[in-house]
Write a protein that holds these residues in place. Structure first.
Motif, mmCIF file in Angstrom:
data_model
loop_
_atom_site.group_PDB
_atom_site.id
_atom_site.type_symbol
_atom_site.label_atom_id
_atom_site.label_comp_id
_atom_site.label_asym_id
_atom_site.label_seq_id
_atom_site.Cartn_x
_atom_site.Cartn_y
_atom_site.Cartn_z
ATOM 1 N N TRP A 230 -7.794 -4.242 -10.209
ATOM 2 C CA TRP A 230 -7.720 -4.884 -8.937
ATOM 3 C C TRP A 230 -8.608 -6.134 -9.083
ATOM 4 O O TRP A 230 -9.900 -5.615 -9.048
ATOM 5 C CB TRP A 230 -7.910 -4.019 -7.796
ATOM 6 C CG TRP A 230 -6.900 -2.561 -7.975
ATOM 7 C CD1 TRP A 230 -5.797 -2.482 -8.631
ATOM 8 C CD2 TRP A 230 -7.035 -1.674 -7.261
ATOM 9 N NE1 TRP A 230 -5.300 -1.276 -8.293
ATOM 10 C CE2 TRP A 230 -5.757 -0.713 -7.474
ATOM 11 C CE3 TRP A 230 -8.215 -1.166 -6.164
ATOM 12 C CZ2 TRP A 230 -6.015 0.742 -6.935
ATOM 13 C CZ3 TRP A 230 -8.086 0.403 -5.640
ATOM 14 C CH2 TRP A 230 -6.969 1.099 -5.965
ATOM 15 N N LYS B 224 -8.908 -8.087 -6.095
ATOM 16 C CA LYS B 224 -9.353 -8.519 -4.836
ATOM 17 C C LYS B 224 -8.793 -7.418 -3.994
ATOM 18 O O LYS B 224 -7.748 -6.464 -4.135
ATOM 19 C CB LYS B 224 -8.512 -9.716 -4.306
ATOM 20 C CG LYS B 224 -8.968 -11.166 -4.939
ATOM 21 C CD LYS B 224 -9.827 -11.583 -3.713
ATOM 22 C CE LYS B 224 -10.403 -12.904 -4.220
ATOM 23 N NZ LYS B 224 -11.691 -13.246 -3.486
ATOM 24 N N THR C 64 -7.137 -5.610 -0.964
ATOM 25 C CA THR C 64 -5.942 -5.901 0.009
ATOM 26 C C THR C 64 -6.629 -5.989 1.421
ATOM 27 O O THR C 64 -7.818 -5.640 1.486
ATOM 28 C CB THR C 64 -4.735 -4.622 -0.084
ATOM 29 O OG1 THR C 64 -5.586 -3.535 0.557
ATOM 30 C CG2 THR C 64 -4.553 -4.470 -1.581
ATOM 31 N N GLN D 264 -7.929 -3.055 2.883
ATOM 32 C CA GLN D 264 -9.334 -2.448 1.958
ATOM 33 C C GLN D 264 -10.301 -3.228 2.489
ATOM 34 O O GLN D 264 -11.413 -2.862 2.758
ATOM 35 C CB GLN D 264 -9.145 -2.517 0.680
ATOM 36 C CG GLN D 264 -8.062 -1.577 0.117
ATOM 37 C CD GLN D 264 -7.619 -1.689 -1.225
ATOM 38 O OE1 GLN D 264 -7.798 -2.814 -1.851
ATOM 39 N NE2 GLN D 264 -6.745 -0.671 -1.806
ATOM 40 N N THR E 227 3.851 0.292 3.890
ATOM 41 C CA THR E 227 3.655 1.063 2.559
ATOM 42 C C THR E 227 3.205 0.195 1.469
ATOM 43 O O THR E 227 3.476 -1.134 1.333
ATOM 44 C CB THR E 227 5.150 1.766 2.349
ATOM 45 O OG1 THR E 227 4.661 2.989 1.598
ATOM 46 C CG2 THR E 227 5.967 0.912 1.582
ATOM 47 N N GLY E 228 2.298 0.685 0.379
ATOM 48 C CA GLY E 228 2.125 -0.090 -0.756
ATOM 49 C C GLY E 228 0.863 -1.088 -0.462
ATOM 50 O O GLY E 228 0.691 -1.976 -1.446
ATOM 51 N N SER E 229 0.321 -0.988 0.836
ATOM 52 C CA SER E 229 -0.754 -1.911 1.046
ATOM 53 C C SER E 229 -2.069 -1.375 0.548
ATOM 54 O O SER E 229 -3.137 -2.190 0.840
ATOM 55 C CB SER E 229 -0.820 -2.170 2.657
ATOM 56 O OG SER E 229 -0.636 -0.909 3.283
ATOM 57 N N GLY E 230 -2.197 -0.523 -0.027
ATOM 58 C CA GLY E 230 -3.536 -0.005 -0.509
ATOM 59 C C GLY E 230 -4.381 0.907 0.311
ATOM 60 O O GLY E 230 -5.619 0.875 0.370
ATOM 61 N N LYS E 231 -3.470 1.717 0.962
ATOM 62 C CA LYS E 231 -4.291 2.593 2.278
ATOM 63 C C LYS E 231 -5.222 3.752 1.319
ATOM 64 O O LYS E 231 -6.318 3.894 2.245
ATOM 65 C CB LYS E 231 -3.283 3.096 3.038
ATOM 66 C CG LYS E 231 -2.759 2.123 4.103
ATOM 67 C CD LYS E 231 -2.004 2.794 5.180
ATOM 68 C CE LYS E 231 -0.463 3.502 4.686
ATOM 69 N NZ LYS E 231 0.524 2.550 4.450
ATOM 70 N N THR E 232 -4.798 4.246 0.402
ATOM 71 C CA THR E 232 -5.395 5.243 -0.058
ATOM 72 C C THR E 232 -7.028 4.875 -0.733
ATOM 73 O O THR E 232 -7.857 5.522 -0.440
ATOM 74 C CB THR E 232 -4.397 5.707 -1.376
ATOM 75 O OG1 THR E 232 -3.253 5.914 -1.133
ATOM 76 C CG2 THR E 232 -5.192 7.103 -1.828
HETATM 77 N N1 LIG Z 1 -6.778 -4.136 -4.357
HETATM 78 C C1 LIG Z 1 -5.894 -3.874 -5.039
HETATM 79 N N2 LIG Z 1 -5.070 -4.608 -5.847
HETATM 80 C C2 LIG Z 1 -4.081 -4.483 -6.466
HETATM 81 N N3 LIG Z 1 -3.573 -3.333 -6.382
HETATM 82 C C3 LIG Z 1 -3.829 -2.374 -5.441
HETATM 83 C C4 LIG Z 1 -5.033 -2.622 -4.918
HETATM 84 N N4 LIG Z 1 -5.192 -1.575 -3.999
HETATM 85 C C5 LIG Z 1 -4.309 -0.700 -4.327
HETATM 86 N N5 LIG Z 1 -3.491 -1.260 -5.134
HETATM 87 C C6 LIG Z 1 -2.197 -0.548 -5.701
HETATM 88 O O1 LIG Z 1 -1.160 -0.604 -4.693
HETATM 89 C C7 LIG Z 1 -0.315 0.490 -4.964
HETATM 90 C C8 LIG Z 1 -0.110 1.050 -3.421
HETATM 91 O O2 LIG Z 1 -1.284 1.652 -3.004
HETATM 92 P P1 LIG Z 1 -1.150 2.777 -2.080
HETATM 93 O O3 LIG Z 1 -0.326 3.825 -2.738
HETATM 94 O O4 LIG Z 1 -2.671 3.070 -1.959
HETATM 95 O O5 LIG Z 1 -0.547 2.279 -0.710
HETATM 96 P P2 LIG Z 1 -0.358 2.850 0.471
HETATM 97 O O6 LIG Z 1 -0.609 1.889 1.517
HETATM 98 O O7 LIG Z 1 -0.968 4.183 0.429
HETATM 99 O O8 LIG Z 1 1.229 3.469 0.339
HETATM 100 P P3 LIG Z 1 1.958 4.315 0.926
HETATM 101 O O9 LIG Z 1 2.296 4.212 2.216
HETATM 102 O O10 LIG Z 1 3.258 4.337 -0.045
HETATM 103 O O11 LIG Z 1 1.172 5.595 0.453
HETATM 104 C C9 LIG Z 1 -0.934 1.368 -5.924
HETATM 105 O O12 LIG Z 1 -0.169 1.427 -6.996
HETATM 106 C C10 LIG Z 1 -2.344 0.815 -6.047
HETATM 107 O O13 LIG Z 1 -2.851 1.446 -7.194
#
Ligand SMILES: Nc1ncnc2c1ncn2[C@@H]1O[C@H](COP(=O)(O)OP(=O)(O)OP(=O)(O)O)[C@@H](O)[C@H]1O
Length: 184
Positions: free
Chosen positions: A27, A29, A31, A34, A53-58
């Protein structure tokens, strides 16, 4: 907003071990969520965040949780107990969260221990995991409640951080009474 004004991971005051794990994940930068949530989380603010979804919430909540635990462990004499509880609606999400937390704690796994109790395994099978006094517990509301009732898990006043992941789902899955018992 200009890209250059975006806060970078290394401008957030994060522990080197956390920065190293982030670099290993590739990573470059943060998101958007984040960038917005991490500084607030580090500050101990209450956050209600929504992003697709997929925006890096975890990592948006995981990084502040890990950083705060690391920072507190530099103070000698801090008692070891569950510091953060991450509630998830399903065991599948629990596994995903656990995996992400494992990756983020790759260089500090002794200082920040994460236990996932969201699986359907017997309470007695999971009990030893909780006896090891994890810093962070990931679980569904019903599982967490069952362990609290069995006295396998004690939250007391040690609990500092509460995350409700997919809160919309958690509040619509019939978890309401579990949540009430758990949080109030
Ligand atoms: N700063 C970042 N740069 C690039 N990739 C990232 C970054 N942060 C997270 N990711 C990747 O993006 C993907 C989605 O992250 P994450 O599962 O946290 O998203 P989410 O918003 O929780 O999605 P969901 O709603 O599906 O749970 C993961 O594969 C993670 O490794």
């Amino acid at each position: 907003e200009m890209a250059s004004e975006r806060l970078d991971f290394h401008e957030m005051g994060l522990d080197d071990r956390l920065l190293k794990a982030v670099a290993d994940l590739g990573w470059s930068k943060p998101t958007l969520i984040q960038e917005k949530a991490i500084p607030l989380g580090l500050d101990g603010k209450d956050i209600l965040a929504r992003a697709r979804t997929g925006s890096g919430k975890t990592a948006a909540y995981g990084i502040p949780v890990i950083q705060r635990i690391l920072a507190s462990k530099q103070v000698i004499g801090v008692t070891q107990d569950v510091r953060a509880l991450i509630l998830v609606p399903t065991k599948e999400l629990g596994q995903q969260v656990q995996l992400m937390m494992r990756q983020l704690t790759a260089y500090c796994s002794r200082d920040v221990r994460v236990a996932d109790i969201s699986s359907k395994a017997d309470l007695s099978t999971q009990r030893p995991i909780l006896m090891e006094k994890p810093d962070v517990v990931v679980g569904t509301p019903s599982r967490v409640l069952a362990h609290l009732n069995a006295q396998n898990l004690v939250l007391h006043s040690s609990l500092e951080m509460l995350v409700v992941d997919e809160a919309d789902l958690i509040f619509s899955f019939g978890f309401e009474s579990d949540l009430k018992n758990l949080l109030w």
